[in-house]
Write a protein that holds these residues in place. Sequence first.
Motif, PDB file in Angstrom:
ATOM      1  N   ALA A 140       0.810  -1.216   0.000  1.00 30.83           N
ATOM      2  CA  ALA A 140       0.000   0.000   0.000  1.00 30.83           C
ATOM      3  C   ALA A 140       0.844   1.268   0.000  1.00 30.83           C
ATOM      4  N   LEU A 141       2.093   1.152   0.455  1.00 30.52           N
ATOM      5  CA  LEU A 141       2.947   2.329   0.604  1.00 30.52           C
ATOM      6  C   LEU A 141       4.154   2.326  -0.327  1.00 30.52           C
ATOM      7  N   SER A 142       4.463   1.177  -0.914  1.00 26.67           N
ATOM      8  CA  SER A 142       5.742   1.035  -1.604  1.00 26.67           C
ATOM      9  C   SER A 142       5.863   1.932  -2.831  1.00 26.67           C
ATOM     10  N   GLU A 143       4.802   2.068  -3.616  1.00 23.62           N
ATOM     11  CA  GLU A 143       4.906   2.872  -4.838  1.00 23.62           C
ATOM     12  C   GLU A 143       5.211   4.327  -4.511  1.00 23.62           C
ATOM     13  N   ARG A 144       4.521   4.869  -3.513  1.00 18.70           N
ATOM     14  CA  ARG A 144       4.760   6.281  -3.155  1.00 18.70           C
ATOM     15  C   ARG A 144       6.139   6.456  -2.555  1.00 18.70           C
ATOM     16  N   PHE A 145       6.570   5.514  -1.731  1.00 18.92           N
ATOM     17  CA  PHE A 145       7.907   5.623  -1.168  1.00 18.92           C
ATOM     18  C   PHE A 145       8.968   5.529  -2.257  1.00 18.92           C
ATOM     19  N   ASP A 146       8.826   4.571  -3.168  1.00 18.61           N
ATOM     20  CA  ASP A 146       9.824   4.404  -4.219  1.00 18.61           C
ATOM     21  C   ASP A 146       9.951   5.658  -5.074  1.00 18.61           C
ATOM     22  N   ARG A 147       8.848   6.281  -5.367  1.00 20.15           N
ATOM     23  CA  ARG A 147       8.891   7.515  -6.167  1.00 20.15           C
ATOM     24  C   ARG A 147       9.612   8.626  -5.407  1.00 20.15           C
ATOM     25  N   PHE A 148       9.343   8.719  -4.109  1.00 18.09           N
ATOM     26  CA  PHE A 148      10.018   9.727  -3.284  1.00 18.09           C
ATOM     27  C   PHE A 148      11.517   9.456  -3.211  1.00 18.09           C
ATOM     28  N   TYR A 149      11.882   8.199  -2.966  1.00 19.36           N
ATOM     29  CA  TYR A 149      13.295   7.862  -2.755  1.00 19.36           C
ATOM     30  C   TYR A 149      14.107   7.980  -4.044  1.00 19.36           C
ATOM     31  N   TRP A 150      13.631   7.335  -5.098  1.00 14.52           N
ATOM     32  CA  TRP A 150      14.453   7.222  -6.300  1.00 14.52           C
ATOM     33  C   TRP A 150      14.364   8.446  -7.204  1.00 14.52           C
ATOM     34  N   GLN A 151      13.207   9.082  -7.247  1.00 10.33           N
ATOM     35  CA  GLN A 151      13.014  10.173  -8.204  1.00 10.33           C
ATOM     36  C   GLN A 151      13.081  11.554  -7.555  1.00 10.33           C
ATOM     37  N   GLN A 152      12.354  11.754  -6.473  1.00 12.78           N
ATOM     38  CA  GLN A 152      12.217  13.103  -5.948  1.00 12.78           C
ATOM     39  C   GLN A 152      13.418  13.550  -5.133  1.00 12.78           C
ATOM     40  N   ASP A 214       8.550  21.513  -0.315  1.00 17.79           N
ATOM     41  CA  ASP A 214       7.307  21.023  -0.901  1.00 17.79           C
ATOM     42  C   ASP A 214       7.365  19.517  -1.170  1.00 17.79           C
ATOM     43  N   LEU A 215       8.553  19.001  -1.522  1.00 22.33           N
ATOM     44  CA  LEU A 215       8.692  17.567  -1.756  1.00 22.33           C
ATOM     45  C   LEU A 215       8.433  16.780  -0.467  1.00 22.33           C
ATOM     46  N   LEU A 216       8.941  17.288   0.648  1.00 19.58           N
ATOM     47  CA  LEU A 216       8.757  16.618   1.933  1.00 19.58           C
ATOM     48  C   LEU A 216       7.308  16.706   2.400  1.00 19.58           C
ATOM     49  N   THR A 217       6.733  17.889   2.240  1.00 21.03           N
ATOM     50  CA  THR A 217       5.347  18.086   2.671  1.00 21.03           C
ATOM     51  C   THR A 217       4.403  17.185   1.895  1.00 21.03           C
ATOM     52  N   ALA A 218       4.590  17.105   0.587  1.00 20.66           N
ATOM     53  CA  ALA A 218       3.713  16.266  -0.236  1.00 20.66           C
ATOM     54  C   ALA A 218       3.872  14.795   0.126  1.00 20.66           C
ATOM     55  N   PHE A 219       5.109  14.378   0.369  1.00 19.21           N
ATOM     56  CA  PHE A 219       5.338  12.980   0.751  1.00 19.21           C
ATOM     57  C   PHE A 219       4.678  12.669   2.085  1.00 19.21           C
ATOM     58  N   ALA A 220       4.848  13.542   3.067  1.00 28.89           N
ATOM     59  CA  ALA A 220       4.251  13.312   4.379  1.00 28.89           C
ATOM     60  C   ALA A 220       2.725  13.302   4.295  1.00 28.89           C
ATOM     61  N   ASP A 222       0.878  12.460   1.655  1.00 26.18           N
ATOM     62  CA  ASP A 222       0.456  11.231   0.984  1.00 26.18           C
ATOM     63  C   ASP A 222       0.613  10.020   1.903  1.00 26.18           C
ATOM     64  N   LEU A 223       1.740   9.954   2.634  1.00 23.93           N
ATOM     65  CA  LEU A 223       1.931   8.828   3.562  1.00 23.93           C
ATOM     66  C   LEU A 223       0.895   8.830   4.671  1.00 23.93           C
ATOM     67  N   THR A 224       0.533  10.015   5.147  1.00 20.76           N
ATOM     68  CA  THR A 224      -0.487  10.106   6.192  1.00 20.76           C
ATOM     69  C   THR A 224      -1.797   9.515   5.708  1.00 20.76           C
ATOM     70  N   THR A 225      -2.156   9.804   4.472  1.00 18.06           N
ATOM     71  CA  THR A 225      -3.384   9.256   3.895  1.00 18.06           C
ATOM     72  C   THR A 225      -3.296   7.754   3.705  1.00 18.06           C
ATOM     73  N   LEU A 226      -2.173   7.292   3.135  1.00 19.73           N
ATOM     74  CA  LEU A 226      -2.021   5.873   2.830  1.00 19.73           C
ATOM     75  C   LEU A 226      -1.843   5.018   4.084  1.00 19.73           C
ATOM     76  N   TRP A 227      -1.243   5.590   5.114  1.00 17.36           N
ATOM     77  CA  TRP A 227      -0.940   4.835   6.340  1.00 17.36           C
ATOM     78  C   TRP A 227      -2.208   4.464   7.090  1.00 17.36           C
ATOM     79  N   GLY A 228      -3.181   5.383   7.094  1.00 17.06           N
ATOM     80  CA  GLY A 228      -4.372   5.183   7.910  1.00 17.06           C
ATOM     81  C   GLY A 228      -4.135   5.711   9.308  1.00 17.06           C
ATOM     82  N   ASP A 229      -4.523   4.940  10.308  1.00 16.45           N
ATOM     83  CA  ASP A 229      -4.328   5.344  11.703  1.00 16.45           C
ATOM     84  C   ASP A 229      -2.836   5.585  11.949  1.00 16.45           C
TER      85      ASP A 229
END
Length: 247
Positions: A140-152, A214-220, A222-229
């Motif tokens: 559920a989180l890997s695609e967004r993390f991979d984009r942040f790590y490798w690209q952004q 802005d890169l950090l804010t957007a990642f945080a 998105d992760l907050t949404t994807l993480w759930g609780d």
Amino acid sequence: MSPRNWFDQGGQAYARFRPEYPSELAAYLGRIAPSRELAVDVGCGNGQLTTQLAAHFDAVLGIDPSADQIANAVPQEGVRYVLGPAEHLPVGDRGASLVCAAQAAHWFDLPAFYAEARRVAASGAVLALISYGVLALDDALSERFDRFYWQQIGPYWPPERKLVDNGYADLPFPFDERAAPPMAIGKDWTLREFLGYVSTWSAVRGVREAGREDLLTAFAEDLTTLWGDPAATRRITWPINMRVGSL
């Protein structure tokens, strides 16, 4: 808490959020060393691996070039910490049964370090260069993390990070090498703990210095949404990579 503040963890974040090595790593290094007499942990930082080695060696010496790291290293019976560079080890000749470096060798002048490792090594001593690679999250989180790590944030990592990303496979290693068993680090972290760990990355500091919060804010966000609780824990794993050989 706003997403921006996830990355304002303060100076203690490094010690608080870095993943610990599994106990089987130190046990493995103890088994393959020719004796228990002395283990030398080069670039020891605050002693994450150094302290674990104490269960398997009669004496352990942690060496780091940073006075701040040595001042804050974790005390442990049988462990001594010394300030010094990898290229000029403050160790006597022919006394170490293990020379290791955990998440540090990519910063060394390797020819100079290797010469020193050979000098301090006892007969049959083992050299182990250890790193942990890019973390893995659940699907559920890997695609967004991979984009942040490798690209952004990829362009903001120091060049040496590529050596870690490929498991030290590109490091010159002129020793009689042996295969190491597969190992991994595993942590069950909340969202706060996970983003606290991300906040310790040098690339994140580079992003902030470049004015790209802005890169950090957007990642945080998105992760907050994807993480759930945010108090729920999710499993994070890091593969451990090793180059192990006889000195």
